[in-house]
Design an enzyme around this catalytic site. Structure first.
Site, PDB file in Angstrom:
ATOM      1  CE  LYS A  11      33.493 -19.662 -45.761  1.00 23.14           C
ATOM      2  NZ  LYS A  11      32.613 -20.821 -45.880  1.00 23.14           N
ATOM      3  CB  ALA A  98      38.010 -27.039 -49.085  1.00 22.41           C
ATOM      4  N   GLY A  99      35.039 -25.308 -49.502  1.00 23.03           N
ATOM      5  CA  GLY A  99      34.027 -24.676 -48.643  1.00 23.03           C
ATOM      6  C   GLY A  99      34.670 -23.892 -47.507  1.00 23.03           C
ATOM      7  N   GLY A 102      39.113 -20.452 -49.567  1.00 22.37           N
ATOM      8  CA  GLY A 102      40.534 -20.298 -49.883  1.00 22.37           C
ATOM      9  C   GLY A 102      40.792 -19.281 -50.984  1.00 22.37           C
ATOM     10  N   GLY A 103      40.041 -19.364 -52.079  1.00 27.57           N
ATOM     11  CA  GLY A 103      40.212 -18.429 -53.191  1.00 27.57           C
ATOM     12  C   GLY A 103      39.831 -17.007 -52.800  1.00 27.57           C
ATOM     13  CB  SER A 104      36.906 -15.676 -50.926  1.00 25.34           C
ATOM     14  OG  SER A 104      35.913 -16.170 -51.789  1.00 25.34           O
ATOM     15  CG  ASP A 137      32.544 -16.627 -48.730  1.00 23.17           C
ATOM     16  OD1 ASP A 137      31.560 -16.226 -48.074  1.00 23.17           O
ATOM     17  OD2 ASP A 137      32.706 -17.822 -49.053  1.00 23.17           O
TER      18      ASP A 137
END
EC number: 2.7.1.148
Length: 293
Positions: A11, A98-99, A102-104, A137
Protein backbone atom coordinates in the site's frame (compact mmCIF):
# COMPACT_ATOMS: atom_id res chain seq x y z
CA UNK A 1 -7.78 -28.31 -0.01
CA UNK A 2 -4.39 -28.50 1.67
CA UNK A 3 -2.45 -25.81 -0.21
CA UNK A 4 -3.18 -22.35 -1.57
CA UNK A 5 -1.36 -19.49 -3.32
CA UNK A 6 -2.11 -15.82 -2.71
CA UNK A 7 -0.98 -12.38 -3.78
CA UNK A 8 -0.33 -10.01 -0.90
CA UNK A 9 -0.33 -6.38 -2.03
CA UNK A 10 1.62 -3.32 -0.90
CA UNK A 11 0.00 0.00 0.00
CA UNK A 12 0.89 3.65 -0.27
CA UNK A 13 -0.50 6.55 1.75
CA UNK A 14 -1.97 9.51 -0.12
CA UNK A 15 -2.10 11.37 3.19
CA UNK A 16 -1.17 10.87 6.84
CA UNK A 17 -2.33 13.05 9.69
CA UNK A 18 -1.58 12.31 13.35
CA UNK A 19 -4.24 13.77 15.64
CA UNK A 20 -3.15 12.66 19.09
CA UNK A 21 -1.93 9.85 21.29
CA UNK A 22 -3.85 7.32 23.39
CA UNK A 23 -2.94 6.30 26.94
CA UNK A 24 -1.61 2.99 25.61
CA UNK A 25 0.93 4.76 23.39
CA UNK A 26 -0.91 4.20 20.10
CA UNK A 27 -1.27 7.30 17.93
CA UNK A 28 -4.61 8.45 16.56
CA UNK A 29 -4.40 8.92 12.81
CA UNK A 30 -6.44 9.96 9.82
CA UNK A 31 -4.99 8.78 6.54
CA UNK A 32 -5.88 7.79 3.01
CA UNK A 33 -4.52 4.40 1.95
CA UNK A 34 -4.40 2.82 -1.49
CA UNK A 35 -3.27 -0.67 -2.52
CA UNK A 36 -0.92 -0.88 -5.49
CA UNK A 37 -0.10 -3.65 -7.93
CA UNK A 38 3.17 -4.60 -6.28
CA UNK A 39 2.79 -7.87 -4.42
CA UNK A 40 4.46 -10.78 -2.67
CA UNK A 41 3.46 -14.37 -3.50
CA UNK A 42 2.50 -16.48 -0.50
CA UNK A 43 2.24 -20.28 -0.74
CA UNK A 44 0.62 -22.05 2.19
CA UNK A 45 0.77 -25.84 2.57
CA UNK A 46 -0.80 -27.86 5.36
CA UNK A 47 1.55 -30.25 7.21
CA UNK A 48 0.77 -33.53 8.94
CA UNK A 49 2.95 -32.52 11.89
CA UNK A 50 2.12 -29.50 14.07
CA UNK A 51 5.20 -27.55 12.94
CA UNK A 52 5.15 -24.03 11.58
CA UNK A 53 7.79 -23.67 8.87
CA UNK A 54 8.52 -20.38 7.08
CA UNK A 55 10.70 -20.20 3.97
CA UNK A 56 11.50 -17.25 1.71
CA UNK A 57 13.53 -16.09 -1.28
CA UNK A 58 14.62 -13.14 0.89
CA UNK A 59 17.49 -13.26 3.36
CA UNK A 60 16.25 -10.05 4.98
CA UNK A 61 13.20 -11.34 6.81
CA UNK A 62 13.15 -13.51 9.96
CA UNK A 63 11.95 -17.08 9.40
CA UNK A 64 11.08 -17.68 13.06
CA UNK A 65 8.48 -16.47 15.59
CA UNK A 66 9.63 -12.88 15.03
CA UNK A 67 7.92 -12.91 11.64
CA UNK A 68 4.35 -11.54 11.72
CA UNK A 69 3.35 -14.50 9.50
CA UNK A 70 4.34 -16.89 12.30
CA UNK A 71 2.20 -14.85 14.72
CA UNK A 72 -0.77 -14.91 12.32
CA UNK A 73 -0.62 -18.71 12.02
CA UNK A 74 -0.41 -19.23 15.78
CA UNK A 75 -3.20 -16.74 16.39
CA UNK A 76 -5.60 -18.81 14.27
CA UNK A 77 -4.31 -22.15 15.60
CA UNK A 78 -4.91 -21.08 19.20
CA UNK A 79 -8.21 -19.32 18.55
CA UNK A 80 -9.77 -22.32 16.78
CA UNK A 81 -7.88 -25.15 18.52
CA UNK A 82 -6.26 -26.38 15.31
CA UNK A 83 -3.56 -29.01 15.72
CA UNK A 84 -2.23 -29.03 12.18
CA UNK A 85 1.05 -27.56 10.99
CA UNK A 86 1.72 -25.19 8.14
CA UNK A 87 4.56 -24.51 5.71
CA UNK A 88 4.65 -21.03 4.18
CA UNK A 89 6.83 -19.82 1.33
CA UNK A 90 7.07 -16.02 1.00
CA UNK A 91 8.29 -14.76 -2.34
CA UNK A 92 9.24 -11.19 -1.47
CA UNK A 93 8.80 -8.44 -4.07
CA UNK A 94 7.59 -5.62 -1.82
CA UNK A 95 10.56 -3.71 -0.35
CA UNK A 96 11.17 -4.63 3.30
CA UNK A 97 10.73 -2.11 6.16
CA UNK A 98 9.62 0.39 3.56
CA UNK A 99 6.43 2.04 4.84
CA UNK A 100 4.42 -0.06 2.36
CA UNK A 101 2.89 -2.57 4.82
CA UNK A 102 4.73 -5.56 3.31
CA UNK A 103 4.70 -7.55 6.57
CA UNK A 104 1.10 -6.63 7.40
CA UNK A 105 0.10 -7.65 3.90
CA UNK A 106 1.77 -11.07 4.34
CA UNK A 107 -0.09 -11.57 7.63
CA UNK A 108 -3.34 -10.60 5.89
CA UNK A 109 -2.69 -13.25 3.22
CA UNK A 110 -2.11 -15.90 5.90
CA UNK A 111 -5.45 -15.12 7.54
CA UNK A 112 -7.30 -15.24 4.21
CA UNK A 113 -5.50 -18.42 3.10
CA UNK A 114 -5.91 -20.39 6.32
CA UNK A 115 -9.56 -19.33 6.55
CA UNK A 116 -9.98 -21.22 3.25
CA UNK A 117 -7.70 -24.22 3.99
CA UNK A 118 -9.17 -24.84 7.43
CA UNK A 119 -12.78 -24.04 6.40
CA UNK A 120 -13.18 -21.53 9.20
CA UNK A 121 -15.97 -19.70 7.37
CA UNK A 122 -14.92 -16.27 8.65
CA UNK A 123 -16.28 -13.17 6.90
CA UNK A 124 -13.97 -10.39 5.71
CA UNK A 125 -15.06 -8.30 8.71
CA UNK A 126 -14.28 -11.12 11.16
CA UNK A 127 -10.86 -11.62 9.55
CA UNK A 128 -10.18 -7.89 9.89
CA UNK A 129 -11.06 -7.99 13.60
CA UNK A 130 -8.61 -10.86 14.12
CA UNK A 131 -6.02 -9.07 11.98
CA UNK A 132 -6.09 -6.01 14.20
CA UNK A 133 -4.41 -8.09 16.93
CA UNK A 134 -1.40 -8.39 14.64
CA UNK A 135 -1.08 -4.76 13.55
CA UNK A 136 -3.07 -1.66 12.61
CA UNK A 137 -2.43 -2.09 8.84
CA UNK A 138 -3.52 -5.73 8.63
CA UNK A 139 -7.30 -5.08 8.37
CA UNK A 140 -6.74 -2.71 5.43
CA UNK A 141 -4.40 -5.15 3.68
CA UNK A 142 -7.11 -7.85 3.77
CA UNK A 143 -9.64 -5.76 1.86
CA UNK A 144 -7.28 -3.46 -0.05
CA UNK A 145 -8.58 -0.94 -2.64
CA UNK A 146 -8.68 2.54 -1.10
CA UNK A 147 -9.88 3.63 2.33
CA UNK A 148 -9.92 6.45 4.82
CA UNK A 149 -8.35 5.00 7.95
CA UNK A 150 -9.11 6.54 11.35
CA UNK A 151 -8.64 5.64 15.02
CA UNK A 152 -5.30 3.82 15.23
CA UNK A 153 -5.79 2.88 11.58
CA UNK A 154 -8.42 0.22 12.19
CA UNK A 155 -11.58 2.24 11.40
CA UNK A 156 -11.83 1.86 7.64
CA UNK A 157 -14.22 3.70 5.33
CA UNK A 158 -14.06 2.47 1.73
CA UNK A 159 -13.53 5.34 -0.71
CA UNK A 160 -12.98 5.88 -4.42
CA UNK A 161 -9.25 5.49 -5.01
CA UNK A 162 -6.84 6.50 -7.76
CA UNK A 163 -7.97 5.79 -11.33
CA UNK A 164 -6.27 2.64 -12.62
CA UNK A 165 -4.57 4.53 -15.45
CA UNK A 166 -2.51 6.48 -12.88
CA UNK A 167 1.13 5.38 -12.99
CA UNK A 168 2.92 5.25 -9.65
CA UNK A 169 6.71 5.43 -9.48
CA UNK A 170 8.08 3.89 -6.29
CA UNK A 171 11.63 4.17 -4.96
CA UNK A 172 12.96 2.62 -1.74
CA UNK A 173 16.38 3.98 -0.75
CA UNK A 174 18.73 1.78 1.26
CA UNK A 175 17.79 3.26 4.63
CA UNK A 176 16.30 1.70 7.73
CA UNK A 177 13.62 3.78 9.44
CA UNK A 178 12.11 2.82 12.79
CA UNK A 179 8.37 3.55 12.63
CA UNK A 180 8.26 3.61 16.43
CA UNK A 181 11.01 6.25 16.61
CA UNK A 182 9.40 8.41 13.92
CA UNK A 183 6.09 8.52 15.80
CA UNK A 184 7.86 9.16 19.10
CA UNK A 185 9.82 12.07 17.60
CA UNK A 186 6.74 13.75 16.13
CA UNK A 187 5.94 16.98 17.95
CA UNK A 188 2.14 16.83 17.95
CA UNK A 189 1.76 20.46 19.07
CA UNK A 190 3.89 21.85 16.26
CA UNK A 191 2.75 20.16 13.08
CA UNK A 192 2.89 22.90 10.44
CA UNK A 193 1.16 21.29 7.46
CA UNK A 194 -1.71 18.87 7.75
CA UNK A 195 -3.58 17.17 4.91
CA UNK A 196 -7.08 18.34 4.04
CA UNK A 197 -8.53 14.84 3.78
CA UNK A 198 -12.03 16.06 3.01
CA UNK A 199 -10.70 17.88 -0.04
CA UNK A 200 -8.58 14.89 -1.12
CA UNK A 201 -11.60 12.55 -0.90
CA UNK A 202 -13.59 14.98 -3.03
CA UNK A 203 -10.81 15.14 -5.65
CA UNK A 204 -10.51 11.34 -5.73
CA UNK A 205 -14.26 11.15 -6.32
CA UNK A 206 -13.83 13.59 -9.24
CA UNK A 207 -10.87 11.55 -10.60
CA UNK A 208 -8.80 14.73 -10.37
CA UNK A 209 -5.39 13.10 -9.85
CA UNK A 210 -3.56 16.40 -10.43
CA UNK A 211 -5.24 18.02 -7.43
CA UNK A 212 -4.74 14.92 -5.28
CA UNK A 213 -1.03 14.83 -6.15
CA UNK A 214 -0.59 18.53 -5.44
CA UNK A 215 -2.28 18.40 -2.03
CA UNK A 216 -0.86 15.14 -0.59
CA UNK A 217 0.59 15.68 2.90
CA UNK A 218 2.32 13.19 5.21
CA UNK A 219 3.03 14.79 8.61
CA UNK A 220 5.67 12.13 9.33
CA UNK A 221 7.90 13.54 6.57
CA UNK A 222 8.94 16.38 8.88
CA UNK A 223 10.61 13.80 11.16
CA UNK A 224 12.02 11.33 8.64
CA UNK A 225 13.39 13.81 6.10
CA UNK A 226 15.23 15.80 8.77
CA UNK A 227 17.59 12.86 9.31
CA UNK A 228 17.45 11.39 5.79
CA UNK A 229 18.04 13.96 3.07
CA UNK A 230 17.94 11.27 0.39
CA UNK A 231 14.15 11.24 0.64
CA UNK A 232 14.06 14.86 -0.52
CA UNK A 233 16.48 14.07 -3.34
CA UNK A 234 14.25 11.25 -4.62
CA UNK A 235 11.20 13.51 -4.50
CA UNK A 236 13.13 16.11 -6.48
CA UNK A 237 14.13 13.60 -9.20
CA UNK A 238 10.50 12.47 -9.51
CA UNK A 239 9.26 16.06 -9.83
CA UNK A 240 11.96 16.84 -12.43
CA UNK A 241 10.58 13.91 -14.42
CA UNK A 242 7.07 15.35 -14.55
CA UNK A 243 5.49 13.72 -11.49
CA UNK A 244 2.19 15.42 -10.61
CA UNK A 245 3.27 15.15 -6.98
CA UNK A 246 5.63 13.09 -4.84
CA UNK A 247 5.53 12.03 -1.18
CA UNK A 248 6.95 9.60 1.35
CA UNK A 249 4.76 6.58 2.15
CA UNK A 250 4.10 5.60 5.77
CA UNK A 251 6.98 6.47 8.07
CA UNK A 252 9.36 5.99 5.14
CA UNK A 253 11.78 5.63 3.61
CA UNK A 254 9.89 4.73 0.42
CA UNK A 255 8.95 7.65 -1.83
CA UNK A 256 6.33 7.54 -4.58
CA UNK A 257 5.31 9.87 -7.39
CA UNK A 258 1.97 10.01 -9.21
CA UNK A 259 2.02 10.34 -13.01
CA UNK A 260 -0.68 10.74 -15.65
CA UNK A 261 1.85 9.66 -18.29
CA UNK A 262 3.48 6.23 -18.01
CA UNK A 263 6.42 7.24 -20.23
CA UNK A 264 7.35 10.01 -17.77
CA UNK A 265 7.18 7.50 -14.91
CA UNK A 266 9.48 5.12 -16.81
CA UNK A 267 11.88 7.99 -17.54
CA UNK A 268 11.94 8.81 -13.81
CA UNK A 269 12.57 5.12 -13.05
CA UNK A 270 15.57 5.08 -15.40
CA UNK A 271 16.97 8.16 -13.67
CA UNK A 272 16.50 6.73 -10.16
CA UNK A 273 18.02 3.35 -11.10
CA UNK A 274 21.36 5.13 -11.53
CA UNK A 275 21.48 5.46 -7.76
CA UNK A 276 18.89 3.08 -6.25
CA UNK A 277 18.14 -0.63 -6.72
CA UNK A 278 14.52 -0.84 -5.63
CA UNK A 279 12.58 1.20 -8.18
CA UNK A 280 9.19 0.20 -9.64
CA UNK A 281 6.47 1.58 -11.88
CA UNK A 282 3.07 0.17 -10.88
CA UNK A 283 -0.60 1.07 -11.08
CA UNK A 284 -3.16 1.36 -8.29
CA UNK A 285 -5.17 -1.74 -7.48
CA UNK A 286 -8.79 -2.56 -6.74
CA UNK A 287 -7.78 -5.69 -4.81
CA UNK A 288 -6.43 -6.58 -1.39
CA UNK A 289 -5.32 -10.15 -0.75
CA UNK A 290 -6.07 -12.20 -3.86
CA UNK A 291 -6.33 -15.98 -4.07
CA UNK A 292 -4.56 -17.36 -7.15
CA UNK A 293 -6.59 -19.62 -9.38
Amino acid sequence: MNSIELKSRAKINLSIDVLGKRQDGYHLVEMIMQTVDLYDFIKIKELESEDVVIKSNSVDIPLNEENIVFKAINLLKNKFNINKGVEVFIQKNIPIAAGMAGGSSNAAAILVGLNKIWNLGLSELELQKIGLNLGADVPFCISGKAALAQGIGEKLTPIIGLPEETSILICKPDLFISTKKVYESLDLDNIQYRPDNKYLLEMLKNKDVKSVAKHMVNVLESVTIKNNREIDEIKKIMMENNALGSMMSGSGPTVFGLYDNRDDALKGKKELLKKYNQVYVVSSSEEGVEING
